[in-house]
Design an enzyme around this catalytic site. Structure first.
Site, PDB file in Angstrom:
ATOM      1  CE  LYS A  69      -1.133  -0.473   4.966  1.00 22.55           C
ATOM      2  NZ  LYS A  69      -0.539  -1.828   5.140  1.00 22.55           N
ATOM      3  CG  ASN A  92       0.076   3.553   7.976  1.00 21.25           C
ATOM      4  OD1 ASN A  92       0.202   3.860   9.143  1.00 21.25           O
ATOM      5  ND2 ASN A  92       0.543   2.404   7.494  1.00 21.25           N
ATOM      6  CG  HIS A 138      -1.304  -5.609  11.675  1.00 21.54           C
ATOM      7  ND1 HIS A 138      -0.111  -5.170  12.213  1.00 21.54           N
ATOM      8  CD2 HIS A 138      -1.378  -5.088  10.423  1.00 21.54           C
ATOM      9  CE1 HIS A 138       0.506  -4.398  11.322  1.00 21.54           C
ATOM     10  NE2 HIS A 138      -0.241  -4.348  10.249  1.00 21.54           N
TER      11      HIS A 138
END
Length: 379
Positions: A69, A92, A138
């Protein structure tokens, strides 16, 4: 200004509690405290979403996915800027979007969005939403893998019906989200990025390897949805410089190429680099996120020798011993020295650790910077 402990405050009448995406809502007591008062917990992206009505007319591209990303976000931003359109990149990556000046009319905000940020966002209606892939990561923050995938899917649930959705369908969870979007009546707005599409990447020096073909396809689709002229897309792909620590070509020493892919902090994100180069001296290891390297197996045939480091050094040496020559080096400096001594002209020394860095470094950037310094010392 008065500072107080938010866990002791009566939140009656408050609109929301704003937290950093780094706050683990599944473990932090602020979640239960806010719930007692029926107060939502939000983040900076939601604040941006709520402020949009007061900004000059603009569009937003949101990019999420487990891997790729940052590169895709930076590439879309670069192409939009190449077209001469006002653009900001945030989320981010780079500066927080709220720390940047508002764009003039016609601008495009390009936002990299982690699952943590999406969890804290309720009303972000992206004009173009992009999902690259979903692989295990995660999982300390989610009930299970399905819950992690559901967090990614929310990016599309927040969109208006006529807005564009671009989804990579190489993995089952992403393909399932694409089906959900299509079944919701948005089939005409949906672009699916299939795996294995052959592209001529020879003119894109910073976009090598099959994973970057997918990233490029997603970026091209997003820019086409925005209406970026094809000439600007072509020029942007050719002039994109890449990002530090993501298959970053650090130097060439004695005919050997040294590549810093320190951002590859799990096996899935390390796998693409192993398929991008022909003869690799692979520096791998750190604080492991999983107990195997199966996701990297398609690239094993490209590895001339592996050099294991960090907490995972012993385990990874054991895993790879039957697949390729392996040296357990434990530390990055020893691995760089050993790889440099063994590599021959035309080969590549690749730091693509498939692990987090926290066992020996502050973060993946510090690890990549250390690699760069060590390579510079070889000259």
């Amino acid at each position: 200004m008065t500072l107080v402990d938010p866990l002791t405050v009566d939140l009656t009448g408050y609109a929301a509690v704003v937290v950093s995406p780094g706050v683990p809502l599944n473990r932090h007591p602020i979640a239960a405290h806010a719930a007692q008062f029926g107060i939502p917990i939000i983040g900076d992206i939601e604040l941006f979403a709520q402020a949009r009505a007061g900004l000059p007319a603009h569009r937003v591209v949101g990019i999420t996915g487990t891997n790729g990303k940052s590169t895709t976000t930076a590439l879309i931003h670069h192409i939009v800027a190449t077209a001469g359109w006002p653009a900001r990149m945030g989320g981010n990556i780079g500066l927080p979007i709220l720390a940047q000046d508002a764009l003039p009319e016609g601008g495009v905000y390009v936002l990299e969005l982690s699952s943590y940020q999406i969890d804290l966002t309720r009303t972000l209606d992206c004009d173009v939403a992009v999902l690259l892939n979903i692989t295990p990561d995660h999982l300390d923050r989610y009930r299970d893998f399905d819950a992690y995938a559901a967090a990614k899917a929310r990016l599309f649930a927040m969109q208006s019906p006529g807005h564009a959705a671009i989804i990579g369908i190489a993995d089952a969870p992403s393909a399932a989200i694409a089906r959900q979007v299509a079944l919701s009546g948005r089939g005409e707005q949906l672009t699916k990025i299939a795996p294995g599409v052959c592209m001529d990447q020879s003119r894109w020096p910073a976009l090598q390897g099959p994973h970057n073909a997918q990233n490029a396809l997603a970026a091209i689709s997003a820019c086409e949805a925005l209406g970026v002229p094809q000439a600007a897309i072509t020029r942007g792909l050719e002039t994109f410089g890449g990002l530090p620590h993501r298959m970053e070509r650090v130097s060439e020493v004695g005919g050997v190429q040294f590549v810093n892919d320190s951002k590859a902090t799990n096996p899935d994100s390390a796998a693409p680099a192993l398929q991008a180069y022909d003869r690799i001296h692979w520096i791998v290891g750190g604080q492991a996120k999983s107990d195997d390297l199966e996701a990297c197996r398609p690239g094993f045939g490209h590895v001339a020798r592996a050099y294991t480091i960090g907490d995972a050094a012993a385990r990874f040496a054991e895993l790879l011993a039957g697949e390729m020559p392996v040296e357990r080096c434990d530390t990055l400096d020893r691995a760089v020295a050993a790889a440099a001594a063994n590599a021959r002209p035309g080969e590549t020394v690749l730091l693509s650790p498939a692990c987090a860095s926290f066992d020996q470094f502050r973060d993946y950037e510090a690890r990549g910077d250390a690699f760069r310094t060590l390579v510079e010392g070889l000259k």
